[in-house]
Design a protein around this motif. Structure first.
Motif, PDB file in Angstrom:
ATOM      1  N   GLN A 203     -16.252   1.077 -38.016  1.00 15.73           N
ATOM      2  CA  GLN A 203     -15.054   0.556 -37.364  1.00 15.73           C
ATOM      3  C   GLN A 203     -13.921   0.505 -38.395  1.00 15.73           C
ATOM      4  N   ILE A 204     -12.803   1.126 -38.087  1.00 17.17           N
ATOM      5  CA  ILE A 204     -11.673   1.086 -39.031  1.00 17.17           C
ATOM      6  C   ILE A 204     -10.594   0.172 -38.467  1.00 17.17           C
ATOM      7  N   ILE A 205     -10.340  -0.930 -39.165  1.00 18.67           N
ATOM      8  CA  ILE A 205      -9.287  -1.863 -38.733  1.00 18.67           C
ATOM      9  C   ILE A 205      -8.128  -1.728 -39.721  1.00 18.67           C
ATOM     10  N   PRO A 206      -6.940  -1.383 -39.231  1.00 25.40           N
ATOM     11  CA  PRO A 206      -5.831  -1.219 -40.163  1.00 25.40           C
ATOM     12  C   PRO A 206      -5.289  -2.554 -40.670  1.00 25.40           C
ATOM     13  N   ILE A 207      -4.946  -2.586 -41.957  1.00 21.73           N
ATOM     14  CA  ILE A 207      -4.230  -3.785 -42.446  1.00 21.73           C
ATOM     15  C   ILE A 207      -2.807  -3.465 -42.870  1.00 21.73           C
ATOM     16  N   ASP A 208      -2.445  -2.191 -42.844  1.00 21.52           N
ATOM     17  CA  ASP A 208      -1.025  -1.860 -42.971  1.00 21.52           C
ATOM     18  C   ASP A 208      -0.348  -2.650 -41.839  1.00 21.52           C
ATOM     19  N   SER A 209       0.737  -3.368 -42.146  1.00 19.88           N
ATOM     20  CA  SER A 209       1.239  -4.355 -41.180  1.00 19.88           C
ATOM     21  C   SER A 209       1.626  -3.734 -39.834  1.00 19.88           C
ATOM     22  N   GLU A 210       2.237  -2.544 -39.865  1.00 18.78           N
ATOM     23  CA  GLU A 210       2.668  -1.908 -38.607  1.00 18.78           C
ATOM     24  C   GLU A 210       1.461  -1.519 -37.759  1.00 18.78           C
ATOM     25  N   HIS A 211       0.455  -0.992 -38.418  1.00 22.53           N
ATOM     26  CA  HIS A 211      -0.723  -0.507 -37.690  1.00 22.53           C
ATOM     27  C   HIS A 211      -1.562  -1.666 -37.199  1.00 22.53           C
ATOM     28  N   ASN A 212      -1.597  -2.722 -37.994  1.00 19.82           N
ATOM     29  CA  ASN A 212      -2.297  -3.912 -37.526  1.00 19.82           C
ATOM     30  C   ASN A 212      -1.555  -4.497 -36.327  1.00 19.82           C
ATOM     31  N   ALA A 213      -0.215  -4.430 -36.366  1.00 19.69           N
ATOM     32  CA  ALA A 213       0.576  -4.916 -35.223  1.00 19.69           C
ATOM     33  C   ALA A 213       0.250  -4.098 -33.976  1.00 19.69           C
ATOM     34  N   ILE A 214       0.219  -2.781 -34.107  1.00 20.72           N
ATOM     35  CA  ILE A 214      -0.097  -1.914 -32.952  1.00 20.72           C
ATOM     36  C   ILE A 214      -1.499  -2.248 -32.443  1.00 20.72           C
ATOM     37  N   PHE A 215      -2.421  -2.403 -33.396  1.00 20.50           N
ATOM     38  CA  PHE A 215      -3.814  -2.744 -33.057  1.00 20.50           C
ATOM     39  C   PHE A 215      -3.851  -4.048 -32.252  1.00 20.50           C
ATOM     40  N   GLN A 216      -3.083  -5.026 -32.688  1.00 20.54           N
ATOM     41  CA  GLN A 216      -3.059  -6.314 -31.971  1.00 20.54           C
ATOM     42  C   GLN A 216      -2.382  -6.157 -30.611  1.00 20.54           C
ATOM     43  N   CYS A 217      -1.297  -5.354 -30.545  1.00 18.92           N
ATOM     44  CA  CYS A 217      -0.609  -5.144 -29.263  1.00 18.92           C
ATOM     45  C   CYS A 217      -1.512  -4.436 -28.251  1.00 18.92           C
ATOM     46  N   LEU A 218      -2.427  -3.614 -28.744  1.00 14.68           N
ATOM     47  CA  LEU A 218      -3.337  -2.877 -27.856  1.00 14.68           C
ATOM     48  C   LEU A 218      -4.544  -3.712 -27.451  1.00 14.68           C
TER      49      LEU A 218
END
Ligand code: NDP
Ligand code: MG
Length: 388
Positions: free
Chosen positions: A145-160
């Motif tokens: 499982q790859i969870i992004p911690i780059d802030s933008e990608h983590n934001a997209i991940f959370q929005c999804l």
């Protein structure tokens, strides 16, 4: 309790991860760290986090110094070779691997971690830019499982979060602060100093990503990173300048709803989210004062469109092209940091190196390493031609 292996522990992301772990010691246990040369910092970390049993030191001289001279009270395992790193990544005691090494140097570890079947927290965007077509399929195949911690990608991940995949997504807006030279065109930047370029208005980060933020190449790397992590065509993504760095990205759905993630610019926020399991982890954060927020947005600057187009070409053509873009940029940034070229020449090094690329469709870790090596040689020739 989850056991964490923190690769790149001595860097800026490493420091933020350590802070989140310290604040959640009932849930998270730091079991291993890696560094390259900063063994003094590694010593400080193991003095503070008594749970650390493994230290991987990439630099062979620093490794010898660190491991053979045990003049400190620590009895863990110290490693240096690639096979030892691979063994550590796959060690049964480790649940979460944080990939926070800077630049293409992080590729080896991300590639190994992709096979692990564990949870990876990914900061090292360069490994996805250079090897997305290789790494993502390996991760999928191995249930990593790859969870992004780059802030933008983590934001997209959370929005999804909670949505059924990306089927209903209409648009994704990746925000960019604009860096220290917001509203300056490339032609105004010939004589900026390294110190000025390293003075980011919102974020305190390692030097390579800080220069990438000043050139806006960081946003172009992030576009490629997002394409791979969310498996969406590049045409879904817009790059938008948002100087306050409060909204970290926005997802617009087909029914007209736009969902964003907001926080003060503090990497511990996306890191805490990514380190959590079912529940959110509490951290000490700077709350937003919504009554005084003044949020603004502007178009991605037109004089950076050429670099954005390169990123879009990488997204569309894939294969080893990302490795070319990444290596050209790394050489250009390093040359600027070494005062060999002016700031505005970073773009020229990338354009000229990228134009001369000769990419094959051979997708293996060896071919990506070869492309990286070859591109660095070509980019250095361009740098040399600019110096003479
Ligand atoms: P830093 O320069 O602060 O830290 C880099 C880390 O990588 C250090 O631990 C360093 O070790 C290690 N390292 C460097 N070279 C090697 C090598 N050859 N082999 C093994 N380890 C190596 O970088 P950041 O923390 O700023 O960035 C790390 C990654 O996270 C980058 O990919 C960046 O793009 C990404 N990122 C960073 C953000 C930030 O806020 N900083 C935000 C979003 C993404 P040592 O210190 O011992 O030499
Ligand atoms: Mg980012």
């Amino acid at each position: 309790m989850k056991n964490v292996l923190l690769l790149g522990a001595t860097g800026s992301i490493g420091e933020s991860v350590l802070s989140v772990i310290k604040q959640n010691s009932g849930e998270l246990n730091l079991i291993g760290i890696s560094c390259n040369k900063n063994t003094d910092k590694a010593r400080e970390i193991i003095a503070e986090f008594k749970s650390v049993s493994y230290v991987h030191v990439e630099n062979p001289i620093k490794y010898k110094d660190f491991c053979t001279k045990r003049d400190y009270d620590w009895r863990g395992d110290c490693t240096n070779t690639s096979s030892e790193l691979e063994h550590l990544i796959n060690h049964e005691s480790i649940d979460i691997i944080v990939c926070a090494i800077s630049g293409f140097a992080g590729m080896k570890a991300t590639y190994m971690a992709a096979y692990s079947g564990k949870k990876i927290l990914l900061a090292n965007k360069e490994s996805i830019v250079a090897g997305g077509d290789l790494i993502l399929p390996i991760a999928r195949k191995n249930n990593t499982q790859i969870i992004p911690i780059d802030s933008e990608h983590n934001a997209i991940f959370q929005c999804l979060n909670g949505e059924k995949g990306t089927e209903d997504v209409k648009k994704v807006i990746i925000t960019a602060s604009g860096g220290p030279f917001l509203n300056s065109s490339i032609s105004d930047l010939e004589n900026v100093t390294v110190k000025q370029a390293l003075n980011h208005p919102n974020w305190k980060m390692g030097s390579k990503i800080t220069i990438d933020s000043a050139t806006l190449v960081n946003k172009c790397l992030e576009l490629i990173e997002a394409k791979y992590l969310f498996d969406l065509n590049e045409s879904f993504f817009d790059l938008v300048i948002h100087p306050q760095s409060i909204i970290h990205s926005i997802v617009t759905y087909i029914d007209g709803s736009s969902i964003c993630q907001m926080s003060s610019p503090d990497m511990r926020v996306p890191i805490a989210h990514a380190l959590s399991d079912a529940n959110r982890l509490p951290i000490d954060f700077d709350p937003l004062d919504f009554t005084s927020l003044n949020l603004s947005f502007q178009a991605f600057p037109s004089d950076k469109i050429e670099i954005e187009n390169i990123a879009r070409e990488v997204c569309n053509k894939g294969s080893n092209l990302g490795a070319v873009f990444n290596a050209a940029n790394e050489v250009a940034v390093e040359s600027f940091l070494n005062n060999e070229i002016n700031f505005d020449k970073i773009y020229e090094v990338i354009y000229r190196t990228f134009d001369a690329n000769d990419v094959s469709n051979d997708l293996s870790i060896d071919s990506i390493n070869d492309i990286d090596t070859h591109t660095r040689i070509e980019a250095k020739k361009v740098v040399k031609s600019l110096i003479n």
